[in-house]
Design a protein around this motif. Structure first.
Motif, PDB file in Angstrom:
ATOM      1  N   LEU A  65       1.391  -1.637  -0.400  1.00 64.67           N
ATOM      2  CA  LEU A  65      -0.085  -0.248   0.193  1.00 64.67           C
ATOM      3  C   LEU A  65       0.804   1.568  -0.143  1.00 64.67           C
ATOM      4  CD1 LEU A  65      -2.578  -0.692   2.461  1.00 64.67           C
ATOM      5  CD2 LEU A  65      -2.924  -0.743  -0.204  1.00 64.67           C
ATOM      6  N   GLU A  66       0.657   1.880  -1.122  1.00 62.55           N
ATOM      7  CA  GLU A  66       0.872   3.413  -0.614  1.00 62.55           C
ATOM      8  C   GLU A  66       2.655   3.728  -1.551  1.00 62.55           C
ATOM      9  OE1 GLU A  66      -0.391   6.065  -0.149  1.00 62.55           O
ATOM     10  OE2 GLU A  66      -2.354   4.475   0.802  1.00 62.55           O
ATOM     11  N   HIS A  67       2.654   2.102  -2.391  1.00 62.36           N
ATOM     12  CA  HIS A  67       3.453   2.152  -2.933  1.00 62.36           C
ATOM     13  C   HIS A  67       3.620   2.397  -4.513  1.00 62.36           C
ATOM     14  CE1 HIS A  67       6.571   0.007  -0.623  1.00 62.36           C
ATOM     15  NE2 HIS A  67       6.010   0.625   0.551  1.00 62.36           N
TER      16      HIS A  67
ATOM     17  N   LYS B 161       0.970   4.586  -7.860  1.00 63.61           N
ATOM     18  CA  LYS B 161       0.131   4.201  -6.722  1.00 63.61           C
ATOM     19  C   LYS B 161      -0.824   3.709  -5.932  1.00 63.61           C
ATOM     20  CE  LYS B 161       3.619   7.194  -3.681  1.00 63.61           C
ATOM     21  NZ  LYS B 161       3.082   8.423  -2.807  1.00 63.61           N
TER      22      LYS B 161
ATOM     23  N   ARG C  20      -3.250   2.591  -3.825  1.00 67.40           N
ATOM     24  CA  ARG C  20      -3.757   2.799  -2.953  1.00 67.40           C
ATOM     25  C   ARG C  20      -4.894   1.111  -1.961  1.00 67.40           C
ATOM     26  NH1 ARG C  20      -3.497   8.394  -3.315  1.00 67.40           N
ATOM     27  NH2 ARG C  20      -4.015   8.230  -0.892  1.00 67.40           N
TER      28      ARG C  20
END
Lengths: 150, 190
Positions: free
Chosen positions: B37-39, B162, B164
């Motif tokens: 996540l967030e990557h 990204k 999410r």
């Protein structure tokens, strides 16, 4: 009877041999050290799909894929920690059976220790409390009784 | 005072234990935070399923809010999910398929692409095609990099490419409203 036993033996032996061959065929290492490392890793990595099996045990497709990836990474000279990190990066801490120590999981170690300490303290305290309080007067009395019996 | 303590301490411990175990009844062992996540999307170069000449990279997700749906014709839950995905697509959502084939064993030869294409076409004709296009994860490497555990799984990817949201299991109206709707609307509004 002997015949039945022999058949049974042949079947079981055959079963184990074919299993050993199957793993060797698929993932062949030149270096016996790497081979050992591969066996270690596949035992310690957890299958993300079938939750209570390691990837060595599991036949789920994802487990097969992970085994293949471990093999690939070992061929690229990754060491044990690097392979584990690679997997954790993708599948989270969940994928490795040894949980990391963090504020959340520290209790796994602290709670049992705490329990032992508290239980021991409880035992010691209650023993102290129950220990008979003897003073000189009582001793003298006891001595008197003993002497009287004689 | 002491008598009260002797009564209350075990009671408190017991209640604590009960609450802890009771919560366990409702926790989902499959529900664990995705570590991606967030990557950004992992790097990849993979062909289009229907036209293998064309290749995609992670940049294909930049500029649009995308639902990346991991699926395969062999996956029964995916077939149940398809009509709802179709409905989401008709509402204007951008859905991309990440297709992988179970029968392709990278160690022993490969099922022909034509065969896979034919199976997919049949399935989509039958159930509706929600996908803008399908990325063909030939050796399942992208799936592994994404932390896919099986099919179906869905990722919500924002305009910057990204990740999410990562959902394991099918998408249905309940899951959409509970898990996706708020984040999706927020991302689209940006």
């Amino acid at each position: 009877m002997n015949r039945i036993l022999a058949t049974f033996l042949i079947f079981t032996l055959g079963f184990f041999c074919s299993q050993a061959l199957a793993t060797e065929d698929k993932f062949h290492f030149e270096d016996p050290e790497k081979s050992a490392l591969f066996l270690d890793l596949t035992k310690e990595l957890r299958c993300p799909k079938c939750q209570n099996q390691n990837i060595a045990d599991s036949d789920a497709m994802i487990a097969v894929d992970l085994k293949r990836k471990v093999y690939e990474l070992l061929q690229k000279d990754y060491d044990k920690q690097q392979v584990i990190d690679f997997m954790k990066q993708r599948y989270g801490d969940f994928v490795y059976y040894q949980p990391p120590v963090n504020p959340m999981t520290i209790w796994l170690w602290l709670l049992p220790a705490l329990f032992v300490v508290i239980a021991l303290a409880g035992v010691v305290i209650s023993r102290k409390r129950q220990a008979p309080q003897i003073n000189d007067e009582q001793l003298a009395e006891a001595q008197a009784i003993l002497e009287r019996d004689e | 005072m002491k008598k009260v303590a002797v009564f209350l301490i075990p009671l408190a411990l017991f209640l604590g234990l009960i609450i802890f175990l009771y919560q366990g009844l409702f926790s989902d062992p499959r529900d664990h935070q995705s570590s991606l996540l967030e990557h950004s999307m992992p790097e990849f170069v993979l062909p289009d399923l229907m036209n293998v000449e064309q290749t995609y990279t992670q940049d294909v997700f930049v500029g649009k809010v995308t639902l990346l749906n991991v699926w395969g014709v062999w996956c029964i839950t995916c077939a149940i999910e398809l009509p709802y995905l179709k409905q989401l697509q008709e509402e204007g959502k951008h859905i991309v398929g990440l297709y992988y084939d179970q029968d392709i064993d990278p160690d022993f030869g490969i099922k022909t692409v034509e065969r896979v294409q034919q199976e997919v076409t049949e399935k989509l004709n039958q159930l509706g095609n929600p996908y803008a296009f399908n990325i063909f994860d030939v050796k399942r490497d992208l799936s592994l990099d994404l932390g896919v555990t099986g099919a179906p799984e869905t990722y919500l990817i924002d305009q910057q490419g990204k990740i999410r949201l990562h959902h394991i299991g099918d998408i249905n109206p309940r899951v959409w409203n509970k898990k996706f709707a708020a984040i999706y609307d927020e991302l689209v509004a940006q």
